[in-house]
Design an enzyme around this catalytic site. Structure first.
Site, PDB file in Angstrom:
ATOM      1  N   LYS A  81       0.811  -1.185   0.012  1.00 33.29           N
ATOM      2  CA  LYS A  81       0.007   0.094   0.027  1.00 33.29           C
ATOM      3  C   LYS A  81       0.949   1.373   0.190  1.00 33.29           C
ATOM      4  O   LYS A  81       2.003   1.243   0.719  1.00 33.29           O
ATOM      5  CB  LYS A  81      -0.998  -0.060   1.340  1.00 33.29           C
ATOM      6  CG  LYS A  81      -1.866   1.055   1.295  1.00 33.29           C
ATOM      7  CD  LYS A  81      -2.836   0.910   2.533  1.00 33.29           C
ATOM      8  CE  LYS A  81      -3.906   1.936   2.757  1.00 33.29           C
ATOM      9  NZ  LYS A  81      -4.765   1.727   3.882  1.00 33.29           N
ATOM     10  N   SER A 156      -9.558   1.596   2.864  1.00 34.72           N
ATOM     11  CA  SER A 156      -8.873   2.497   2.019  1.00 34.72           C
ATOM     12  C   SER A 156      -7.901   1.657   1.127  1.00 34.72           C
ATOM     13  O   SER A 156      -7.310   2.294  -0.003  1.00 34.72           O
ATOM     14  CB  SER A 156      -8.225   3.501   2.887  1.00 34.72           C
ATOM     15  OG  SER A 156      -7.344   3.029   3.735  1.00 34.72           O
ATOM     16  N   SER A 180      -9.749  -0.578   7.150  1.00 33.20           N
ATOM     17  CA  SER A 180      -9.165  -0.476   5.679  1.00 33.20           C
ATOM     18  C   SER A 180      -8.649  -1.673   4.869  1.00 33.20           C
ATOM     19  O   SER A 180      -8.614  -1.777   3.826  1.00 33.20           O
ATOM     20  CB  SER A 180      -8.356   0.791   5.569  1.00 33.20           C
ATOM     21  OG  SER A 180      -8.996   1.932   5.650  1.00 33.20           O
TER      22      SER A 180
HETATM   23  N1  GLN Z   1     -13.285   4.083   6.695  1.00 33.16           N
HETATM   24  C1  GLN Z   1     -12.511   4.492   7.634  1.00 33.16           C
HETATM   25  C2  GLN Z   1     -12.195   5.758   7.650  1.00 33.16           C
HETATM   26  O1  GLN Z   1     -12.348   6.452   6.875  1.00 33.16           O
HETATM   27  C3  GLN Z   1     -11.304   3.488   7.837  1.00 33.16           C
HETATM   28  C4  GLN Z   1     -10.184   3.939   7.182  1.00 33.16           C
HETATM   29  C5  GLN Z   1      -8.847   3.042   7.603  1.00 33.16           C
HETATM   30  O2  GLN Z   1      -9.049   1.863   8.136  1.00 33.16           O
HETATM   31  N2  GLN Z   1      -7.762   3.557   7.084  1.00 33.16           N
HETATM   32  O3  GLN Z   1     -11.759   6.351   8.598  1.00 33.16           O
END
Ligand code: GLN
Length: 491
Positions: A81, A156, A180
């Protein structure tokens, strides 16, 4: 080679038998990525094995003889990532402000993977600074779902999820602050593991919300997730929240095929409230029935504080974001607006370099941390966070694992979750786990069939993820349950 052949385990076996070399398998994947990536936008950077660290294919540990004894990840091509640093390579966090930023050192997980001899194929797309649930909030365009290109991949870690699901990598690393790793795993139909907070070093992970961020694997099988965890877990003196050096780490593959007869499983009522799609619910219920057929005892339980998890998460996370992202000021990193006054450099670099969701969270976080509101919002949220953790602890006194859906729906259409609040609600089953620092995994449990509007087209089949949550540091049990289920689900 078919898709199921390309697991860590199977490629390792092929390499050891000399059926193909590390260089050949790497070239095969890079070729496929170059051809397929434009369809998905999964990779932001694709490495060239002739010019990067892969030119050392002749290293003794990557020869057929060497591979007999080295780490299972030796010679295995993977995706990282793009918020995890690889020295000398760009690391953008999918933000304009870091568009040309080159990492000056390796993240600890990258050092460990390099020592294991794995091969990096490239860096994958994400919601900017990992803020998002769909993968659409990248400054470099959304990542598309391989099962239906009009749908999101899940964020994400969208690019990592798609890289694995579309076989553009054998495995990938993602990061999970509120879901994410598990969201893209669920929506793309692969395995995603979020380890216990502190088990995997965060050193070299671009910080979003430091008290929740955790790196973990996205893989095609549960066994592969255990193999990657074996390599990346462990104490790191460069991460002050890392586990103690004296903690004994298990071999996470050791218990995988031990039966789960007698396992105590809790199913929280709160996971099945309004908002959960019928199709998803049916598959989750069928999977719980499979657990029962494997000899597990299933009980309904209540975790009432979970109802406050999304609200708590979206106070604590923006607070940490507002502090962590203060460093992007146009002076220290990345994009720098050329202005005559220092204040204008700060203001314009941030205005031009950061996207709308990032700005929204910085403003929200700065607001709730301000002197007048700190007690009312931030302090209150920290107290509720402690209560959420207590709720989980209470259940884990009696039960081995908690199960339920990973996401409330199948992958939405592009743009469907544009409203920020709708996006935040998608984290309902995943973010409580991060607030409590627990380990959790999402495994594919089936496909929901959606009718299409055009009767001549076949129905769309979209993957659904089943979430398993375990006690702190009980990844062995978590993976054992997931593995047992995976065998009977045989998707
Ligand atoms: N959807 C969550 C957020 O927007 C999780 C994001 C993540 O785990 N990096 O914060």
């Amino acid at each position: 080679m078919n898709n199921s052949y390309h697991t860590i385990k199977s490629v390792n076996e092929g390499l050891k038998k000399g059926e193909f070399s590390v260089e050949e398998i790497t070239a095969e994947y890079l070729g496929r990525i170059k051809k397929e990536n434009p369809k998905f936008n999964a990779y932001l950077t694709i490495f060239d094995h002739k010019t990067t660290n892969y030119k050392r294919f002749d290293r003794p540990e990557l020869t057929v003889e060497g591979l007999q004894t080295t780490n299972l990840l030796s010679g295995i091509p993977c995706a990282i990532k793009d918020n995890i640093l690889i020295e000398g390579e760009k690391c953008t966090a999918a933000s304009k402000i870091l568009e040309n930023y080159v990492a000056p050192y390796d993240a600890t997980v990258v050092t460990k993977l390099k020592q294991a001899g794995t091969v990096f194929l490239g860096k994958t797309n994400l919601d900017e600074f990992a803020m998002g649930a769909t993968g659409e909030r990248s400054a470099f365009g959304p990542t598309l779902n391989p099962h239906d290109h009009s749908r999101v991949a899940g964020g994400s870690s969208a690019g990592s999820g798609v890289a694995v699901a579309a076989d553009l990598a054998i495995y990938a690393l993602g990061s999970d602050t509120g879901g994410s790793i598990r969201a893209p795993a669920s929506w793309c139909g692969v395995v995603g593991l979020k380890p216990t907070y502190g088990l995997v070093s965060r050193h070299g992970l671009i910080a979003m919300a430091s008290s929740l961020d955790q790196i973990g694997p996205i893989t095609k099988t549960v066994e592969d997730a255990a193999i990657v965890l074996n390599t990346i877990a462990g104490h790191d003196q460069l991460d002050s929240t890392s586990i103690s050096p004296s903690r004994d780490l298990s071999d996470y593959t050791a218990n995988l095929n031990k039966p789960i007869k007698g396992l105590k499983v809790a199913v929280p009522n709160e996971f099945f409230n309004t908002g959960l799609d019928n199709e998803v619910n049916n598959l989750i219920q069928a999977t719980i029935a499979k657990l029962e057929s494997l000899g597990a005892h299933i009980d309904q339980v209540s975790l009432p504080m979970i109802n406050y998890a999304v609200a708590t998460y979206y106070i604590i996370v923006p607070s940490e974001i507002s502090a962590n992202l203060a460093r992007y000021d146009g002076i220290r990193y990345g994009l720098s607006a050329k202005r005559s006054s220092l204040l204008d450099v700060y203001l314009d670099s941030r205005a031009e370099g950061l996207g709308p969701e990032v700005k929204r969270r910085i403003m929200l976080g700065t607001y709730v941390l301000s002197a007048g509101y700190y007690d009312a919002y931030y302090l209150k949220a920290q107290k509720v966070r402690a209560l959420i953790k207590q709720d989980f602890d209470r259940i884990f006194e009696k039960y081995d694992v908690i199960v339920g859906p990973t996401m409330p729906t199948v992958a939405p259409k592009l743009g469907e979750l544009d409203d920020p609040l709708a996006g935040y609600l998608a984290d309902i089953y995943t973010c409580p786990v991060n607030l409590a620092g627990l380990p959790a995994i999402s495994i594919p449990c089936g496909f929901a069939e959606l009718p299409t509007t055009n009767y001549q087209l076949p129905t769309t089949k979209l993957p659904v993820g089943f979430q398993i949550i375990a006690k702190h540091f009980d990844e062995s049990k978590l993976l054992q349950v997931a593995y047992n289920l995976e065998q009977v689900l045989s998707l």
